[in-house]
Every structure is written in structure tokens, then in C-alpha cells.
Write an enzyme that holds these catalytic residues in place. Structure first.
Site, PDB file in Angstrom:
ATOM      1  N   HIS A 219       0.840  -1.195   0.000  1.00 40.53           N
ATOM      2  CA  HIS A 219       0.000   0.000   0.000  1.00 40.53           C
ATOM      3  C   HIS A 219       0.875   1.245   0.000  1.00 40.53           C
ATOM      4  O   HIS A 219       2.037   1.211   0.435  1.00 40.53           O
ATOM      5  CB  HIS A 219      -0.912   0.009   1.224  1.00 40.53           C
ATOM      6  CG  HIS A 219      -2.073  -0.914   1.116  1.00 40.53           C
ATOM      7  ND1 HIS A 219      -3.265  -0.688   1.772  1.00 40.53           N
ATOM      8  CD2 HIS A 219      -2.239  -2.078   0.417  1.00 40.53           C
ATOM      9  CE1 HIS A 219      -4.104  -1.668   1.496  1.00 40.53           C
ATOM     10  NE2 HIS A 219      -3.502  -2.523   0.684  1.00 40.53           N
TER      11      HIS A 219
ATOM     12  N   GLU B 142       0.842   3.965   1.837  1.00 41.73           N
ATOM     13  CA  GLU B 142       1.297   4.437   3.152  1.00 41.73           C
ATOM     14  C   GLU B 142       2.449   3.586   3.685  1.00 41.73           C
ATOM     15  O   GLU B 142       3.404   4.120   4.266  1.00 41.73           O
ATOM     16  CB  GLU B 142       0.141   4.407   4.167  1.00 41.73           C
ATOM     17  CG  GLU B 142      -1.029   5.302   3.795  1.00 41.73           C
ATOM     18  CD  GLU B 142      -2.135   4.556   3.076  1.00 41.73           C
ATOM     19  OE1 GLU B 142      -3.314   4.790   3.412  1.00 41.73           O
ATOM     20  OE2 GLU B 142      -1.825   3.744   2.183  1.00 41.73           O
TER      21      GLU B 142
ATOM     22  N   CYS C 181      -6.632   2.429   5.338  1.00 41.52           N
ATOM     23  CA  CYS C 181      -7.338   1.200   5.702  1.00 41.52           C
ATOM     24  C   CYS C 181      -6.860   0.749   7.085  1.00 41.52           C
ATOM     25  O   CYS C 181      -5.941   1.340   7.652  1.00 41.52           O
ATOM     26  CB  CYS C 181      -7.056   0.130   4.650  1.00 41.52           C
ATOM     27  SG  CYS C 181      -5.343  -0.483   4.703  1.00 41.52           S
TER      28      CYS C 181
ATOM     29  N   CYS D 164      -2.980   0.040   7.225  1.00 41.05           N
ATOM     30  CA  CYS D 164      -2.155   1.244   7.161  1.00 41.05           C
ATOM     31  C   CYS D 164      -2.347   2.117   8.404  1.00 41.05           C
ATOM     32  O   CYS D 164      -1.390   2.727   8.894  1.00 41.05           O
ATOM     33  CB  CYS D 164      -2.464   2.026   5.893  1.00 41.05           C
ATOM     34  SG  CYS D 164      -2.005   1.126   4.387  1.00 41.05           S
TER      35      CYS D 164
END
Length: 331
Positions: A58, A60, A88, A91
Site C-alpha cells: 500500500h 502508506e 485502511c 495502514c
């Protein structure tokens, strides 16, 4: 959660949007992130989950890892993380663990937002770190990019692709499952002269087991119905009223009699009409559906809307079985 917008907030979010556009160019969900420390961008990241084949890839997580390498420290208390979509749960957990001081996001994540939209992991009372959160910065631009991506993705999924043959494993599911799925598939017939006829299936009908009084196998195994007890992926063809041959696809596992009647194809509505048009007779009964032979099925990704109806022509069946909505038709 705050919603203030300062010039530098917008500037840094534009940098995050640039990262999101990198993901978009690669066909990934366009999410981008930058991490700012003392006025300097020390971490960048964009979604690479499909390309890297990793749930951890992801935006992040990537940006946090780069920022920690820059500072040679896992603690990011003085840093602000800018991301185009609300984090999410994974993260958000990493943000709390890294002691990130602030999070600024553009678009609320309605399905998994963990900075206050669905759950709020940034302000859990029992955690030893709380994160300041600001939302809605450059929201329209970031939302528009996401909407464009998913609009194009849906359009791509709706495009037909080159036809491919349905494998034998496809027919191992039950007739109740496959009867609606076969609507829209392509019935293929190779003639003796090598010509291949292809017609899209428009109507099917399910016949399921000895307890189904409309099914030919209702009275058990006979020479006629033996083929229905075989593994799915072969044909069951019989003569109806001494006039028309009807084509059925045997489905499911060996030992349980079931089949799907092909009631119509484009241009030829009616099971007798389609077998006549495609030159399908009793000689093809019991054949495996394969392009190595004379009959097989293909799919090309075409989407069709399906209607459910009662089966027809089964006055001999019980009222319960007559009322089953096991006939499926392209609407």
C-alpha cells in the site's frame, strides 16, 4: 478530525496525487502518499499491490518505510502523512505504530476508512499514541481520479475478449448453478466439412436428480438415462415426440443424474429448432464437450441479463416441480 486547508497542505497533497497517478498509469487503484518532516518530503509511495503481488504494498506502508530509512529511526512523531484516500486498517495500524504525528487525507474511504469513517484507529483510548487527523484536502481531484479509474475498470470488464473454450472442470458444478451461467455462453458445432457454427445460448432449463419428477432420471437408471449419471461435461441427446432432437449438457459429479437443457440460441428459439439448425442428432449423444470433437462451449466475457421462469412442457411432473423457476432466459 479537522478539515482546515492551508496552502502547504494542498501543495503536499498534490505531491501525493502525483504518486497516485503513477499507480493509475500502472493499472493499480490510484492511491498515493507522501510523508513530510520539517518541511521536507522524506517518504513517497503509491499502491503497487497487484504488481508486487503483496497485500503489504500500500502507498502508506511504502512511504513509511522510506521515511524511516531516511531518518534511520522508526519513530515519525514530527512527521505528517498525506494520502489521497483515508487509510485502511492495516495502514492505520502502521501509522499508529510508527508514531506518525499527523495524517492528512483527501477522500473518505467508505468501505474501510480507519481514521473515523468506518472505524477510528487514530484515537483508540487504550493505545499509547494518538494521531491528529485532517480530512478533505484536495478531495475533488483525488476522488475524480478514483472514479475515473473504477469507471474505466468496469468498462474494461464489460468488453468481450477472444472466445475461449470452457474446460471440463466448469461442468462439474450442479445444474442449478450452471443453468443460469450457460445463458450467454457460445455453443459450437463442427460440421463434417470442417465448418464451425457458433451461436450464443439464450435459454436453458435445469433438471436435477431422481427426486425431480420432471427429470428423465426420476424413475432411476435406464439405458436412456445412464448418460445423466456420468461426470459433467458430456452431452445427453434424445428424440422428443419422435420429431426433434433435444440437446442437454450433463453437469455435476458422477452418480447423481442432472443436466441442463439448451432451449434456445440466438436466431433459433426452441430446443428443436436449434438442434436442426446446428445439425445435432442422436449420434452425438454421450460425447465429451471438447473442441477436439464436434461439440463444445466457449465464453467471451459478454454480460447478459437473465430472467427466471417456470419450466414448460412438464405437465407430467408434480405441482411442486412444475412451479420451480428453473428456466433461465436472456432478457
Amino acid at each position: 478530525m479537522g478539515t482546515r486547508s492551508l496552502p502547504q497542505e494542498t501543495e503536499y497533497m498534490r505531491e501525493a496525487l502525483k504518486e497516485a497517478e503513477k499507480a493509475y498509469a500502472l493499472g493499480e487503484t490510484p492511491i498515493g502518499c507522501v510523508i513530510v518532516w520539517r518541511g521536507e518530503i522524506i517518504g513517497r509511495g503509491y499502491n503497487r499491490r497487484a504488481i508486487d503481488k503483496s497485500v503489504l504494498a500500500h502507498a502508506e506502508i511504502t512511504a513509511i518505510a522510506e521515511a524511516e530509512r531516511y531518518l534511520a529511526d522508526w519513530r515519525l512523531e514530527e512527521a505528517t502523512l498525506y494520502v489521497t484516500l483515508e487509510p485502511c486498517p492495516m495502514c492505520a495500524g502502521a501509522i499508529v505504530q510508527a508514531r506518525v504525528g499527523r495524517v492528512v487525507y483527501a477522500t473518505a474511504n467508505l468501505k474501510a476508512g480507519s481514521a473515523g469513517t468506518v472505524i477510528d484507529m487514530m484515537h483508540v483510548a487504550g493505545f499509547n499514541h494518538q494521531v491528529e487527523v485532517v480530512g478533505g484536502i484536495l478531495e475533488k481531484e483525488c476522488t475524480d481520479l478514483l472514479k475515473r479509474f473504477f469507471r474505466e475498470l468496469r468498462a474494461e470488464k464489460d468488453k468481450p475478449y477472444p472466445p475461449k473454450e470452457l474446460p471440463k472442470e466448469f461442468f462439474q458444478a450442479s445444474a442449478k448453478e450452471l443453468a443460469p451461467k450457460l445463458v450467454g455462453k457460445i455453443l459450437c458445432r463442427r460440421l463434417n466439412n470442417g465448418e464451425v457454427l457458433r451461436y450464443r445460448i439464450t435459454e436453458t432449463e435445469c433438471y436435477y436428480g431422481e427426486k425431480d419428477t420432471a427429470c428423465h432420471a426420476h424413475k432411476g437408471r435406464t439405458a436412456r438415462t445412464e448418460v445423466m449419471y456420468q461426470d459433467g461435461g458430456i452431452t445427453y441427446i434424445y428424440l422428443c415426440y419422435g420429431i426433434h432432437y433435444l440437446l442437454n449438457i450433463v453437469t455435476g459429479q458422477a452418480g447423481f443424474p442432472e443436466a441442463v437443457l439448451i432451449r434456445g440460441v440466438e436466431g433459433f428459439e426452441g430446443p428443436g429448432k436449434l438442434t436442426k439448425a446446428m445439425q445435432i442428432g442422436k449420434e452425438l449423444n454421450g460425447q465429451e464437450l471438447s473442441s477436439a470433437g464436434e461439440l463444445w462451449l466457449e465464453e467471451d466475457g459478454s454480460k447478459v441479463k437473465i430472467e427466471r421462469h417456470k419450466r414448460i412442457g412438464i405437465d407430467y411432473a408434480s405441482p411442486k416441480d412444475q412451479n420451480r423457476k428453473w428456466r433461465f432466459k436472456k432478457s
